[in-house]
Design a protein around this motif. Sequence first.
Motif, PDB file in Angstrom:
ATOM      1  N   LYS A  23       0.825  -1.209   0.000  1.00  0.00           N
ATOM      2  CA  LYS A  23       0.000   0.000   0.000  1.00  0.00           C
ATOM      3  C   LYS A  23       0.859   1.258   0.000  1.00  0.00           C
ATOM      4  CE  LYS A  23      -4.126  -1.955   2.208  1.00  0.00           C
ATOM      5  NZ  LYS A  23      -5.008  -1.914   3.393  1.00  0.00           N
ATOM      6  N   LEU A  24       1.950   1.246   0.764  1.00  0.00           N
ATOM      7  CA  LEU A  24       2.828   2.406   0.804  1.00  0.00           C
ATOM      8  C   LEU A  24       3.570   2.597  -0.504  1.00  0.00           C
ATOM      9  CD1 LEU A  24       4.401   2.254   4.383  1.00  0.00           C
ATOM     10  CD2 LEU A  24       2.936   4.044   3.465  1.00  0.00           C
ATOM     11  N   LEU A  25       3.905   1.500  -1.182  1.00  0.00           N
ATOM     12  CA  LEU A  25       4.675   1.587  -2.423  1.00  0.00           C
ATOM     13  C   LEU A  25       3.921   2.334  -3.502  1.00  0.00           C
ATOM     14  CD1 LEU A  25       7.286   0.736  -3.879  1.00  0.00           C
ATOM     15  CD2 LEU A  25       6.115  -1.358  -4.570  1.00  0.00           C
ATOM     16  N   GLN A  26       2.614   2.122  -3.572  1.00  0.00           N
ATOM     17  CA  GLN A  26       1.845   2.755  -4.645  1.00  0.00           C
ATOM     18  C   GLN A  26       1.359   4.160  -4.285  1.00  0.00           C
ATOM     19  OE1 GLN A  26      -1.092  -0.271  -5.192  1.00  0.00           O
ATOM     20  NE2 GLN A  26      -2.365   0.373  -3.471  1.00  0.00           N
ATOM     21  N   VAL A  27       1.663   4.612  -3.072  1.00  0.00           N
ATOM     22  CA  VAL A  27       1.292   5.979  -2.670  1.00  0.00           C
ATOM     23  C   VAL A  27       2.290   6.961  -3.276  1.00  0.00           C
ATOM     24  CG1 VAL A  27       1.115   7.562  -0.726  1.00  0.00           C
ATOM     25  CG2 VAL A  27       0.183   5.264  -0.539  1.00  0.00           C
ATOM     26  N   LEU A 292      16.488  10.858  -4.905  1.00  0.00           N
ATOM     27  CA  LEU A 292      15.122  10.613  -4.460  1.00  0.00           C
ATOM     28  C   LEU A 292      14.618  11.843  -3.713  1.00  0.00           C
ATOM     29  CD1 LEU A 292      12.839   8.441  -4.120  1.00  0.00           C
ATOM     30  CD2 LEU A 292      13.902   7.862  -1.937  1.00  0.00           C
ATOM     31  N   ASN A 293      13.379  12.217  -3.962  1.00  0.00           N
ATOM     32  CA  ASN A 293      12.773  13.346  -3.257  1.00  0.00           C
ATOM     33  C   ASN A 293      12.874  13.122  -1.756  1.00  0.00           C
ATOM     34  OD1 ASN A 293      10.908  15.178  -2.042  1.00  0.00           O
ATOM     35  ND2 ASN A 293       9.825  15.370  -3.976  1.00  0.00           N
ATOM     36  N   LEU A 351      11.988   2.076  -4.625  1.00  0.00           N
ATOM     37  CA  LEU A 351      11.859   3.192  -5.561  1.00  0.00           C
ATOM     38  C   LEU A 351      13.194   3.483  -6.250  1.00  0.00           C
ATOM     39  CD1 LEU A 351       9.613   5.760  -3.630  1.00  0.00           C
ATOM     40  CD2 LEU A 351       8.947   4.207  -5.447  1.00  0.00           C
ATOM     41  N   LEU A 352      14.268   3.575  -5.462  1.00  0.00           N
ATOM     42  CA  LEU A 352      15.581   3.866  -6.039  1.00  0.00           C
ATOM     43  C   LEU A 352      16.052   2.750  -6.956  1.00  0.00           C
ATOM     44  CD1 LEU A 352      17.504   5.516  -3.067  1.00  0.00           C
ATOM     45  CD2 LEU A 352      17.033   6.539  -5.294  1.00  0.00           C
ATOM     46  N   LYS A 353      15.822   1.523  -6.543  1.00  0.00           N
ATOM     47  CA  LYS A 353      16.258   0.372  -7.340  1.00  0.00           C
ATOM     48  C   LYS A 353      15.538   0.352  -8.692  1.00  0.00           C
ATOM     49  CE  LYS A 353      17.389  -4.482  -6.471  1.00  0.00           C
ATOM     50  NZ  LYS A 353      17.180  -5.629  -5.541  1.00  0.00           N
ATOM     51  N   THR A 354      14.227   0.594  -8.654  1.00  0.00           N
ATOM     52  CA  THR A 354      13.432   0.572  -9.890  1.00  0.00           C
ATOM     53  C   THR A 354      13.819   1.725 -10.803  1.00  0.00           C
ATOM     54  OG1 THR A 354      11.600  -0.414  -8.657  1.00  0.00           O
ATOM     55  CG2 THR A 354      11.094   0.516 -10.815  1.00  0.00           C
ATOM     56  N   ARG A 395       3.387  -1.034  -9.820  1.00  0.00           N
ATOM     57  CA  ARG A 395       2.942  -0.110  -8.770  1.00  0.00           C
ATOM     58  C   ARG A 395       3.812   1.141  -8.733  1.00  0.00           C
ATOM     59  NH1 ARG A 395       1.669  -5.114  -6.220  1.00  0.00           N
ATOM     60  NH2 ARG A 395      -0.541  -5.178  -5.633  1.00  0.00           N
ATOM     61  N   VAL A 396       5.089   0.982  -8.972  1.00  0.00           N
ATOM     62  CA  VAL A 396       5.984   2.137  -8.990  1.00  0.00           C
ATOM     63  C   VAL A 396       5.725   2.987 -10.235  1.00  0.00           C
ATOM     64  CG1 VAL A 396       8.393   2.878  -9.106  1.00  0.00           C
ATOM     65  CG2 VAL A 396       7.750   0.950  -7.643  1.00  0.00           C
ATOM     66  N   ALA A 397       5.609   2.348 -11.389  1.00  0.00           N
ATOM     67  CA  ALA A 397       5.500   3.072 -12.667  1.00  0.00           C
ATOM     68  C   ALA A 397       4.182   3.818 -12.800  1.00  0.00           C
ATOM     69  CB  ALA A 397       5.673   2.101 -13.829  1.00  0.00           C
ATOM     70  N   ASN A 398       3.117   3.307 -12.197  1.00  0.00           N
ATOM     71  CA  ASN A 398       1.797   3.896 -12.402  1.00  0.00           C
ATOM     72  C   ASN A 398       1.519   5.103 -11.518  1.00  0.00           C
ATOM     73  OD1 ASN A 398       0.883   2.187 -14.434  1.00  0.00           O
ATOM     74  ND2 ASN A 398       0.199   0.646 -12.983  1.00  0.00           N
ATOM     75  N   SER A 399       2.372   5.381 -10.528  1.00  0.00           N
ATOM     76  CA  SER A 399       2.038   6.460  -9.598  1.00  0.00           C
ATOM     77  C   SER A 399       3.205   7.384  -9.272  1.00  0.00           C
ATOM     78  CB  SER A 399       1.516   5.853  -8.283  1.00  0.00           C
ATOM     79  OG  SER A 399       2.478   4.987  -7.706  1.00  0.00           O
ATOM     80  N   LYS A 400       4.354   7.196  -9.907  1.00  0.00           N
ATOM     81  CA  LYS A 400       5.527   7.986  -9.564  1.00  0.00           C
ATOM     82  C   LYS A 400       5.966   8.859 -10.742  1.00  0.00           C
ATOM     83  CE  LYS A 400       5.642   5.824  -5.639  1.00  0.00           C
ATOM     84  NZ  LYS A 400       4.443   5.040  -5.898  1.00  0.00           N
ATOM     85  N   TYR A 401       6.520  10.032 -10.402  1.00  0.00           N
ATOM     86  CA  TYR A 401       6.971  10.991 -11.410  1.00  0.00           C
ATOM     87  C   TYR A 401       8.469  11.243 -11.249  1.00  0.00           C
ATOM     88  CZ  TYR A 401       2.117  12.176 -12.530  1.00  0.00           C
ATOM     89  OH  TYR A 401       0.807  12.126 -12.935  1.00  0.00           O
ATOM     90  N   VAL A 402       9.115  11.555 -12.363  1.00  0.00           N
ATOM     91  CA  VAL A 402      10.528  11.906 -12.348  1.00  0.00           C
ATOM     92  C   VAL A 402      10.697  13.269 -13.013  1.00  0.00           C
ATOM     93  CG1 VAL A 402      10.961  10.642 -14.511  1.00  0.00           C
ATOM     94  CG2 VAL A 402      12.872  11.211 -12.998  1.00  0.00           C
ATOM     95  N   GLN A 403      11.487  14.126 -12.381  1.00  0.00           N
ATOM     96  CA  GLN A 403      11.773  15.439 -12.935  1.00  0.00           C
ATOM     97  C   GLN A 403      13.112  15.397 -13.656  1.00  0.00           C
ATOM     98  OE1 GLN A 403      11.518  18.697 -10.162  1.00  0.00           O
ATOM     99  NE2 GLN A 403      12.783  20.022 -11.444  1.00  0.00           N
TER     100      GLN A 403
END
Length: 488
Positions: A23-27, A292-293, A351-354, A395-403
């Motif tokens: 649950k935390l991963l996809q937040v 990482l933010n 997150l960092l690994k992915t 889960r990481v790809a669908n909810s995370k952004y990269v600047q």
Amino acid sequence: MLKQTLQHKLLQKLSPQQIQFIKLLQVPTVSLDARIKEELEENPALEDGSLTNMSDPVEQYPDRDPEESYSAEESNFDNEEFNVDDYIQEDSYQDYGNYGGGDDEDDRKEIPIAIQHSFYESLQNQLDLLALSDKNYLIGQQIIGSLDDDGYLRRPTLSLIDDLAFSQNVMATESEIEDILKIIQEFEPAGIGARDLQECLLIQLRKKDGQNPIIQQAIQVVELYLEEFTKKHYDKLEKNLGIDSAGLKGIVAEILKLNPKPGDSGAVAGKQLHVIPDFHISNNDEVLHLTLNGRNAPELRVSRSYQEMFEHYDKTDHKDKKMKEAVQFVKQKLDSARWFIDAIKQRQQTLLKTMNAIMSYQYDYFLTGDDRKLKPMILKDIADRIEMDISTVSRVANSKYVQTEFGTFLLKSFFSEAIQTDSGEEVSNKEVKKILEECIAKEDKRKPLADERLTEILKEKGYSIARRTVAKYREALNIPVARLRKEL
């Protein structure tokens, strides 16, 4: 007949810790602060380490000898009238809900607060200015409350009559409803209270200069030829109106200025979509650096007072039922705090690994930002590299952004299928979509390129793709068919 049998079963079940991590991963980062604040409020054994210097010892009783720190408490435990609940409540958690992610108090005071009226409040204010009878005022309130968020009134008149009868004890007729509705349709923003798109556009046009011939013809188009207009059958409109393309161009321009969703006009202005990137990629002399933010790495710790409390309870010889319940409560809160901290740390590592794997796979793209340098990449490619399940990468790809230096992107946008060119080289379908966008951007809008022609252009460039695939890519880019792209 009843029988007893033994069965061997092999089952896979997720532990509570695994469920919490998933649950935390996809937040996303923008919601992580709220999730952490919620946990801090629910679990007093969890503390925000950024608000306390973890290197300094916590001395709740500085005037006492450390060796005698529990002497008074031990004597109290022998007293049957001691209330364990009172002891637990000594730990004040009234400030847990005020944690703001570590921002300075002065910074928060400087943030201006915009005061805005909602769409319905604006209409209610306009209704209050009218000199209406009590009955008509209640009818007006009912109509405003029945409007959809886009400003349309889709509730039938008979249903409004029933609503007024049951909720307000007001007996209204259809003509009374229609009369008040016409008054509300004069409110701002123009077009409010319409039953359909045609009425919405007509309300806005009739508020304009009625002596202007272009406005008169625009009203005629909306009243009689709205379907031809929406389907861009401009030749039929020119024939029916008896005008040339230059005259029709002015009419079309006038209609396109109208707002098809007047209810959103006030709301959209007050809403802004804020995307907080989870990662940042910088380019230093052709070398990419991933960070990482910081909001993904909060300073959390287990409350020392709760740890000491549990140790003391555990060492106490005299334990009654209430004491055991207290020990169980404290233990549960401590375990929950440790699980949450571990889940946050595991989230950071995943997150960092992915993202490292994605950056490495698409290195050339992140150096330049050129979509043509995007390699075909699917979830399995990254899952194999980091030795994790495909669902974790998803889960990481669908909810995370990269600047990046050329924009902020959703990680999902870097994944694409492979297309083979005539030369046998595999390229990303992103490259094909980019070429489609360029072709459509350069086309003659008076004679837009049909899907068949776009297919031929792609074949000339070495991409053998079926027409239905071209149509699928065009729809994915939110580009309408050729007829709807036609302009005068």
